[in-house]
Structures are given as structure tokens and as C-alpha cells.
Design an enzyme around this catalytic site. Structure first.
Site, PDB file in Angstrom:
ATOM      1  CB  SER A 258       4.115  15.458 -11.470  1.00 21.24           C
ATOM      2  OG  SER A 258       4.749  15.401 -10.215  1.00 21.24           O
TER       3      SER A 258
ATOM      4  N   GLY B 201       2.299  10.846   1.022  1.00 25.30           N
ATOM      5  CA  GLY B 201       2.552  11.825   2.077  1.00 25.30           C
ATOM      6  C   GLY B 201       2.933  13.199   1.577  1.00 25.30           C
ATOM      7  CE  LYS B 202       1.743  13.671  -4.395  1.00 25.04           C
ATOM      8  NZ  LYS B 202       1.191  12.349  -3.968  1.00 25.04           N
ATOM      9  CB  SER B 203      -1.034  16.892   0.837  1.00 24.42           C
ATOM     10  OG  SER B 203      -1.376  16.881  -0.541  1.00 24.42           O
TER      11      SER B 203
ATOM     12  N   GLY C 237       5.100  11.845  -6.173  1.00 22.86           N
ATOM     13  CA  GLY C 237       4.940  10.525  -5.575  1.00 22.86           C
ATOM     14  C   GLY C 237       3.505  10.057  -5.721  1.00 22.86           C
ATOM     15  CG  LEU C 238       2.739   5.813  -6.002  1.00 25.13           C
ATOM     16  CD1 LEU C 238       2.901   4.450  -5.324  1.00 25.13           C
ATOM     17  CD2 LEU C 238       2.030   5.668  -7.340  1.00 25.13           C
ATOM     18  CB  SER C 239      -2.744   9.032  -4.565  1.00 25.66           C
ATOM     19  OG  SER C 239      -3.768   9.383  -3.658  1.00 25.66           O
TER      20      SER C 239
END
Length: 207
Positions: free
Chosen positions: A116, A47-49, A42-44
Site C-alpha cells: 500500500s 517483514g510484513k508477511s 512497508g516495502l517488499s
């Protein structure tokens, strides 16, 4: 100037895998559960981290063997020689996927959080794994929402021209076409995202 790495290069033909006595199955039996990778894209600022950290904590509390691979962490070590050209980003994802494959072979649940941005990069990562071992999760936040969050101030720098190849501004992001799970973080709270990720895993891993 360093030469750009060759993306997704194959191993030389004169290399052969060394037979090993301890297998993945033996490691999984020792751990009491199978290995998997949950690949969060997903975009920076999507909320991935944050989600990856909360998911690992939930799995750890359940006694599962886990490891979190985060893009920023790898760029401080293994991938610190890479820039942000498309070639270097492809190599960044390739190395991360190879590390994830090693951890899965060790019987570990891997949570990989990487922008990615290109489908081809993620497809190449998936191709390293047996069917069912790679779960692609789209952490979905509209660009305007991710930019409004801007926790690292990167969008501001991108808009000012300091980061000319920043994903979503100066470089393309291709959303997954058929992810295993979509997490709309502009609509769902963190605990719901974690619950859906746990539900995505086989019961033996998430119970």
C-alpha cells in the site's frame, strides 16, 4: 486491453443497505471480543508477511478470532485481474480494505499485510472504518536492507528492468506520517515486533 478500474468509486445512489437482524455488536458478543484491523504497510522484504503470520498465531493461541489478508494471496484470487499501475494498485488496496471492513463487521481481528505504497491509498482505507478500528503499522526497513533480504528475488528483477514499476525502485513508496506503530525490523527481532503489536491492541483483545 482491460480498462483501468475507477479508483475508490462510490456506490450508485439507487442502492440501499439492507437492514440486518444480526449486528456487529451481536457477533462481537458471540466471539467475546471486538473486531479490529491492523494494517501493515512497508516495502517488499520489510517483514510484513512474516510479522503478520506470527501475530495471527499469537492471537489464535489466545483464542481470538482472526484472519490474515496478504497482498500476494489476494492477487491469486480476488485481485488477479489487477496489474501494477498506480490505478490498479489503488484498486488493489481499495478491495483489500473493503474485505477487511467486512471481517471487522463480523467481529474478527484482521491483520492486513499490503505494501500500500501511497498515503492517499491508506487514508482512503482508514476512512472506511470507525475511529479506533483501523490501526496503521509501518513495518520499517531501509530500502538497502529490504533489497539485501530480497526473499522473492523481486529487487533483482526490478534492477534488471524486468519489473519497471516495482515499489522502492521504479515506483514511489510514501512512509506513513503518523502511524499508530513503527516496527524497525532491521533493529528488532520478530518476537519484539509481535509483543509491540499485542501491546497496541486493547487489553481485552491481546490478553
Amino acid at each position: 486491453m482491460k480498462a483501468a478500474p475507477t479508483p475508490m468509486a462510490s456506490a450508485p445512489s439507487d442502492l440501499h443497505a439492507q437492514p440486518l437482524t444480526v449486528t456487529r455488536g451481536a457477533r462481537e458478543r458471540l466471539h467475546g471480543h471486538a473486531g479490529r484491523v491492523l494494517w501493515l504497510t512497508g516495502l517488499s522484504g520489510a517483514g510484513k508477511s512474516t510479522i503478520a503470520n506470527a501475530l495471527e498465531a499469537a492471537l489464535h493461541a489466545r483464542g481470538r478470532h482472526t484472519y490474515l489478508l496478504d497482498g500476494d494471496h489476494l492477487r491469486h484470487g480476488l485481485n488477479r485481474d489487477l496489474g501494477f499501475s498506480e490505478e490498479d494498485r489503488t484498486e488493489n488496496v481499495r478491495r483489500a480494505a473493503e474485505v477487511a471492513r467486512l471481517f471487522v463487521d463480523a467481529g474478527t481481528i484482521v491483520i492486513a499485510a499490503f505494501i500500500s505504497p501511497l498515503r492517499a491509498q491508506r487514508d482512503a482505507a482508514r476512512a472506511l472504518f470507525a475511529p479506533g478500528d483501523f490501526l496503521e503499522v509501518f513495518v520499517d526497513a531501509p530500502l538497502a536492507v529490504a533489497e539485501a533480504r530480497d526473499p522473492k528475488g523481486l529487487y533483482r528483477k526490478a534492477r534488471s528492468g524486468q519489473l519497471p514499476q516495482f515499489t522502492g525502485i521504479g515506483a514511489l513508496y510514501e512512509p506513513p506520517l503518523a502511524p499508530d506503530l513503527v516496527l524497525p525490523t532491521h533493529e528488532w527481532p520478530l518476537d519484539r515486533c509481535v509483543e509491540r503489536l499485542l501491546a497496541l491492541l486493547p487489553p481485552a483483545l491481546a490478553a
